[in-house]
Write an enzyme that holds these catalytic residues in place. Structure first.
Site, PDB file in Angstrom:
ATOM      1  CB  ALA A  63       2.439   1.311 -14.062  1.00 14.70           C
ATOM      2  N   GLY A  64      -0.972   1.953 -12.986  1.00  9.67           N
ATOM      3  CA  GLY A  64      -1.863   1.664 -11.865  1.00  9.67           C
ATOM      4  C   GLY A  64      -1.358   2.274 -10.577  1.00  9.67           C
ATOM      5  CG  ASP A  66       3.957   4.631  -6.428  1.00 10.76           C
ATOM      6  OD1 ASP A  66       4.409   3.783  -5.622  1.00 10.76           O
ATOM      7  OD2 ASP A  66       4.674   5.448  -7.019  1.00 10.76           O
ATOM      8  CG  HIS A  87     -14.210   4.389  -4.625  1.00 10.20           C
ATOM      9  ND1 HIS A  87     -14.788   3.592  -3.672  1.00 10.20           N
ATOM     10  CD2 HIS A  87     -13.483   3.561  -5.432  1.00 10.20           C
ATOM     11  CE1 HIS A  87     -14.434   2.325  -3.883  1.00 10.20           C
ATOM     12  NE2 HIS A  87     -13.637   2.290  -4.944  1.00 10.20           N
ATOM     13  CG  ASP A 142      -8.857  -1.305  -6.953  1.00 19.58           C
ATOM     14  OD1 ASP A 142      -8.444  -0.801  -8.013  1.00 19.58           O
ATOM     15  OD2 ASP A 142      -8.143  -1.413  -5.936  1.00 19.58           O
TER      16      ASP A 142
END
Ligand code: T3D
Length: 260
Positions: A63-64, A66, A87, A142
């Site tokens: 879900a991306g 937290d 990154h 992002d």
């Protein structure tokens, strides 16, 4: 290797990485991001691993970020957080010189979708859903979301998904080219295993070179792309797997590639 928030299991030549916070649909914490990075990096230097599968425990893929971890007054600057997490992880996945398959068992949102995009192949269960969720919380895509999604589905669709945050199902994801294949939820695990085992029996060095060359070629002119192909092909021509491929062809049998 034992981790807190992922499990890493090697079965034959396949390393299975399972994000393991099912109650939170495997939302990404800093710990989970670091653990995934460590496991993927380790897979790169482990000759026994010839394919990696990334999937989620429970009903979600990921879900991306937290959101609990990055809420509150003492939250770090987002750029610092990104530098410490995605990154590092996303480029490590993309640079892995072995195939990495996203087995998208359920919802993939925000940075979770970016992780799927950083994989080489996306196999989706028919229970999977996808959303560029960032815009719904006032953020931009992002973790590679602005770079990877347009390359996979094209600029117009990527922009639409990113500015609406629309949740799409597996059939739509397949229609727009976001996933390579949709598989019924019941047979999903078995089909992913078969697919990953097939990849793990292929000439791993050639697959790693192909990934690298194709990615580089996106920003190269033809002469430079041809030159890099020639250099890589010269290296591949000296591998055991190339010799085995030639032998197998002349002996009319299946090749037994060893990834060397
Ligand atoms: O600081 C930075 O680094 C910024 C970086 C950002 C990168 C990003 O990834 S931004 C995008 C972050 N993700 C989201 O905004 C998605 C949020 N989640 C949702 O929109 C929905 O949960 C889903 C569409 C993904 C799934 O919906 P549904 O109805 O199937 O499940 P649910 O009921 O909403 O969620 C189940 C549980 O997971 C629930 O917990 P609870 O109430 O049962 O204890 C929910 O809160 C939790 N959960 C889902 N997503 C997240 C999460 N918890 C923390 N963070 C999440 N992202």
């Amino acid at each position: 290797m034992t981790y807190e928030q992922i499990t890493a299991t090697r079965e034959a030549g396949v390393l299975w990485l399972r994000m393991n916070r099912p109650d939170k649909l495997n939302a990404l914490t800093t710990t989970m991001s670091h653990e995934l990075e460590d496991a993927v990096r380790g897979a790169g230097s482990d000759d026994e691993v010839r394919c990696v599968v990334l999937t989620g425990e429970g009903r979600g893929f990921c879900a991306g970020q937290d959101l609990a971890e990055v809420s509150g007054e003492d939250r770090p600057d987002i750029a610092e957080h990104l530098a410490d997490t995605y990154h590092r992880l996303v480029p490590t996945m993309i640079a892995l010189p072995k195939p990495i398959v996203a087995a998208i068992n359920g919802v993939a949102a925000g940075a979770g979708l970016s992780l799927a995009l950083a994989c080489d192949v996306r196999l989706a269960s028919d229970a999977a859903r996808f959303t560029q969720a960032f815009v719904k919380i006032g953020l931009i895509p992002d973790s590679g979301g602005t770079h990877l999604l347009p390359r996979v589905v094209g600029y117009a669709k990527a922009l639409e998904l990113s500015i609406t945050g629309d949740l799409i199902d597996a059939a739509e994801a397949h229609r727009i080219g976001l996933v390579n294949r949709v598989i019924g939820a019941e047979g999903f695990a078995d089909e992913v295993r078969t697919y990953a085992e097939r990849l793990s029996a292929m000439p791993t060095l050639a697959i790693g070179e192909t990934k690298k060359l194709m990615l580089e070629a996106l920003t190269l002119g033809l002469p430079e792309a041809l030159s890099r192909e020639a250099a890589a092909q010269s290296r591949m021509g000296k591998t055991d797997d190339h010799q085995e491929g030639l032998r197998a062809f002349s002996e009319k049998r299946d090749p037994d590639f060893r990834g060397k």
